[in-house]
Scaffold this motif. Structure first.
Motif, PDB file in Angstrom:
ATOM      1  N   PHE A  51       0.843  -1.186  -0.018  1.00  0.00           N
ATOM      2  CA  PHE A  51      -0.165   0.110   0.011  1.00  0.00           C
ATOM      3  C   PHE A  51       0.675   1.158  -0.019  1.00  0.00           C
ATOM      4  O   PHE A  51       0.452   2.390  -0.317  1.00  0.00           O
ATOM      5  CB  PHE A  51      -0.983  -0.030   1.385  1.00  0.00           C
ATOM      6  CG  PHE A  51      -1.893  -1.053   1.383  1.00  0.00           C
ATOM      7  CD1 PHE A  51      -2.270  -1.824   0.239  1.00  0.00           C
ATOM      8  CD2 PHE A  51      -2.450  -1.463   2.369  1.00  0.00           C
ATOM      9  CE1 PHE A  51      -3.097  -2.741   0.358  1.00  0.00           C
ATOM     10  CE2 PHE A  51      -3.271  -2.503   2.550  1.00  0.00           C
ATOM     11  CZ  PHE A  51      -3.765  -3.205   1.447  1.00  0.00           C
ATOM     12  N   TYR A 121      -3.787  -0.720   7.426  1.00  0.00           N
ATOM     13  CA  TYR A 121      -4.774  -1.324   6.589  1.00  0.00           C
ATOM     14  C   TYR A 121      -5.789  -1.340   7.430  1.00  0.00           C
ATOM     15  O   TYR A 121      -7.212  -1.042   7.333  1.00  0.00           O
ATOM     16  CB  TYR A 121      -4.331  -2.860   6.295  1.00  0.00           C
ATOM     17  CG  TYR A 121      -5.254  -3.452   5.639  1.00  0.00           C
ATOM     18  CD1 TYR A 121      -6.312  -3.049   4.581  1.00  0.00           C
ATOM     19  CD2 TYR A 121      -5.465  -5.097   5.840  1.00  0.00           C
ATOM     20  CE1 TYR A 121      -7.128  -3.831   4.004  1.00  0.00           C
ATOM     21  CE2 TYR A 121      -6.409  -5.688   5.188  1.00  0.00           C
ATOM     22  CZ  TYR A 121      -7.153  -5.145   4.242  1.00  0.00           C
ATOM     23  OH  TYR A 121      -7.948  -5.897   3.583  1.00  0.00           O
ATOM     24  N   THR A 125      -9.187   1.043   6.979  1.00  0.00           N
ATOM     25  CA  THR A 125     -10.669   0.242   6.688  1.00  0.00           C
ATOM     26  C   THR A 125     -11.446   0.586   7.775  1.00  0.00           C
ATOM     27  O   THR A 125     -12.683   0.385   7.528  1.00  0.00           O
ATOM     28  CB  THR A 125     -10.339  -1.226   6.510  1.00  0.00           C
ATOM     29  OG1 THR A 125      -8.971  -1.460   5.810  1.00  0.00           O
ATOM     30  CG2 THR A 125     -11.254  -1.923   5.707  1.00  0.00           C
ATOM     31  N   HIS A 164      -6.840  -7.801   9.899  1.00  0.00           N
ATOM     32  CA  HIS A 164      -6.373  -6.576   9.247  1.00  0.00           C
ATOM     33  C   HIS A 164      -5.003  -6.528   9.581  1.00  0.00           C
ATOM     34  O   HIS A 164      -4.098  -6.505   8.669  1.00  0.00           O
ATOM     35  CB  HIS A 164      -7.249  -5.401   9.272  1.00  0.00           C
ATOM     36  CG  HIS A 164      -8.463  -5.197   8.685  1.00  0.00           C
ATOM     37  ND1 HIS A 164      -9.596  -6.061   9.109  1.00  0.00           N
ATOM     38  CD2 HIS A 164      -8.660  -4.913   7.482  1.00  0.00           C
ATOM     39  CE1 HIS A 164     -10.657  -5.873   8.252  1.00  0.00           C
ATOM     40  NE2 HIS A 164     -10.215  -5.015   7.272  1.00  0.00           N
ATOM     41  N   TYR A 275      -7.001  -7.044  -7.114  1.00  0.00           N
ATOM     42  CA  TYR A 275      -7.173  -6.039  -5.886  1.00  0.00           C
ATOM     43  C   TYR A 275      -8.665  -5.462  -6.071  1.00  0.00           C
ATOM     44  O   TYR A 275      -9.145  -5.356  -5.131  1.00  0.00           O
ATOM     45  CB  TYR A 275      -5.737  -5.234  -6.293  1.00  0.00           C
ATOM     46  CG  TYR A 275      -4.675  -5.711  -5.699  1.00  0.00           C
ATOM     47  CD1 TYR A 275      -4.605  -6.351  -4.297  1.00  0.00           C
ATOM     48  CD2 TYR A 275      -3.527  -5.526  -6.646  1.00  0.00           C
ATOM     49  CE1 TYR A 275      -3.302  -6.854  -4.019  1.00  0.00           C
ATOM     50  CE2 TYR A 275      -2.141  -5.989  -5.926  1.00  0.00           C
ATOM     51  CZ  TYR A 275      -2.321  -6.483  -4.900  1.00  0.00           C
ATOM     52  OH  TYR A 275      -1.020  -6.997  -4.541  1.00  0.00           O
ATOM     53  N   VAL A 279     -11.142  -5.692  -2.906  1.00  0.00           N
ATOM     54  CA  VAL A 279     -11.848  -4.599  -2.354  1.00  0.00           C
ATOM     55  C   VAL A 279     -13.069  -4.547  -2.282  1.00  0.00           C
ATOM     56  O   VAL A 279     -13.728  -4.408  -1.326  1.00  0.00           O
ATOM     57  CB  VAL A 279     -11.251  -3.244  -2.863  1.00  0.00           C
ATOM     58  CG1 VAL A 279     -11.835  -1.821  -2.193  1.00  0.00           C
ATOM     59  CG2 VAL A 279      -9.613  -3.163  -2.343  1.00  0.00           C
ATOM     60  N   SER A 282     -14.774  -7.341  -0.145  1.00  0.00           N
ATOM     61  CA  SER A 282     -14.434  -7.043   1.247  1.00  0.00           C
ATOM     62  C   SER A 282     -15.787  -6.114   1.805  1.00  0.00           C
ATOM     63  O   SER A 282     -16.326  -6.505   2.878  1.00  0.00           O
ATOM     64  CB  SER A 282     -13.206  -6.204   1.845  1.00  0.00           C
ATOM     65  OG  SER A 282     -12.089  -6.859   1.280  1.00  0.00           O
ATOM     66  N   PHE A 283     -15.965  -5.036   1.120  1.00  0.00           N
ATOM     67  CA  PHE A 283     -16.936  -4.079   1.395  1.00  0.00           C
ATOM     68  C   PHE A 283     -18.522  -4.680   1.281  1.00  0.00           C
ATOM     69  O   PHE A 283     -19.028  -4.535   1.860  1.00  0.00           O
ATOM     70  CB  PHE A 283     -16.832  -2.661   0.664  1.00  0.00           C
ATOM     71  CG  PHE A 283     -15.970  -1.990   1.251  1.00  0.00           C
ATOM     72  CD1 PHE A 283     -16.414  -1.121   2.496  1.00  0.00           C
ATOM     73  CD2 PHE A 283     -14.539  -1.893   1.156  1.00  0.00           C
ATOM     74  CE1 PHE A 283     -15.199  -0.280   3.260  1.00  0.00           C
ATOM     75  CE2 PHE A 283     -13.803  -0.894   1.794  1.00  0.00           C
ATOM     76  CZ  PHE A 283     -14.140  -0.356   2.828  1.00  0.00           C
TER      77      PHE A 283
END
Ligand SMILES: [Zn+2]
Length: 377
Positions: A51, A121, A125, A164, A275, A279, A282-283
């Motif tokens: 990141f 992270y 998040t 995380h 990626y 992302v 995950s959401f």
């Protein structure tokens, strides 16, 4: 954290106008600001190397200062409004400490490091998820009476933190073994063909392929008694909200990521598509657990919605072992496990036969313990 303190923090009502909401904001921002300031002070030890190139250090520092200012002011407001001033004062103290830590920071200098913790992270998040989902659950609540700090939120926050911060550890047990095991069977020509497709197409293909695998992993977790003891941890929450999504046993996280990674590895999707998928999913996983009343008519059988997944978590007899798909309910329709009646589920958690302990450590040990065999009479 002691059991007593955990119980003390859970099931609290954050009533407006009593200085409790401002105290909560102040303390939460204070803790996050301290962790963020530590990331600036020890970037090589506490931040995720993948990141780092994406960060704009100047912008993040401005955001950190803004967060500290909001947190400190919220603490002041709480100290004036709440008769119990210690919460507001604690928030002020935490933000003052964060300001002290942040004041000495210089531009972070990165150099490679093989062992790190993904504290950045976790902080980012949690902040983004909280900013999106807490107001969403406030304004569009399915269960209006459910508290933000409901029973079990401390346990779920620990899961969120572990999954995380321990990202490297989880990747170590998933991506690396998969690459070692399957490297010789990969076909570079095929992979080149897949990764040269438009990003949107790759993204849709990943959803279709990975969801098929995850459907069968999930269904096995419900049907095989030994696997159910691992997955029962995820089902043990009696409340559905955005934080309940994080309650997943580490063995399940590793199993899912390992098996889910195999098709990605073989197909050879581009890192950007992978990626974007990670992302997004995950959401989406947080969203389908959230305490929201959106029903999405017309999309109910196309995409997994909160309504679809809430039924999966219900402990009512009609809802056991249904709706396994993570994103595409069509798999449940094809394999005859779909269930979404017009009424709403009323009860969540595991049934009386599965007794999962309350705390994080107890839940970690739960699938590892031998089951007592019933004596034959
Ligand atoms: Zn399940």
């Amino acid at each position: 954290m002691t059991e007593l303190l955990r119980r003390n923090l859970e099931n609290r009502e954050l009533t407006r106008g009593a200085g409790k909401v401002s105290a909560f904001i102040s303390i939460a921002l204070g803790i996050l600001a301290i962790l963020a300031a530590l990331c600036f002070l020890f970037p090589n030890l506490l931040t995720t190397p993948e990141f780092r190139p994406l960060y704009n250090a100047h912008l993040l520092r401005q955001l950190l200062i803004l967060g500290i200012a909001i947190g400190f002011i919220s603490g002041v407001i709480s100290a004036f409004r709440n008769l119990n001033r210690r919460w507001g004062l604690s928030g002020m103290l935490l933000n003052a400490l964060a300001a002290l830590l942040a004041s000495g920071q210089i531009e972070p200098v990165y150099h490679g490091r093989s062992v790190y913790a993904g504290l950045d992270y976790f902080v980012l998040t949690l902040l983004i998820a909280a900013l999106i989902f807490i107001p969403m659950e406030r304004f569009f609540a399915k269960y209006q009476e459910q508290k933000l700090l409901r029973t079990g939120w401390v346990t779920d926050l620990k899961y969120f933190m572990f999954s995380h911060i321990g990202l490297q550890l989880i990747s170590f047990f998933t991506i690396i073994p998969a690459q070692i095991m399957f490297n010789r069977w990969l076909n570079p020509t095929w992979q080149q063909l897949v990764s040269s497709q438009p990003l949107v197409l790759q993204f849709i293909e990943i959803l279709i392929v990975v969801d098929f695998f995850s459907y069968w992993i999930h269904r096995s977790m419900h049907k095989v008694p030994r696997l159910w003891r691992i997955h029962a941890v995820h089902h043990s929450s009696h409340h559905m909200d955005w934080l309940a999504a994080s309650r997943v046993h580490v063995i399940e996280i590793i199993t899912n990521r390992f098996i889910g990674y195999i098709p990605l590895l073989f197909m050879g999707f581009s890192p950007a598509a992978t990626y974007a998928y990670l992302v997004f999913i995950s959401f989406h996983a947080i969203f389908i657990h959230a305490n929201v009343r959106f029903r999405f008519p017309g999309f109910r059988w196309v995409l997994a919605t909160p309504e679809f997944h809430h039924w999966h978590h219900s402990s009512e007899k009609e809802a056991l072992d249904i709706n396994f798909a993570a994103f595409l309910p069509v798999y449940d329709v094809i394999f005859k496990t779909a269930h979404m009646p017009a009424h709403l589920p009323t009860r969540y958690g595991t049934t009386a036969e599965t007794k999962v302990p309350e705390g994080f450590v107890g839940q970690f040990l739960y699938p590892l313990k031998r089951r007592k065999r019933k004596k034959k009479l």
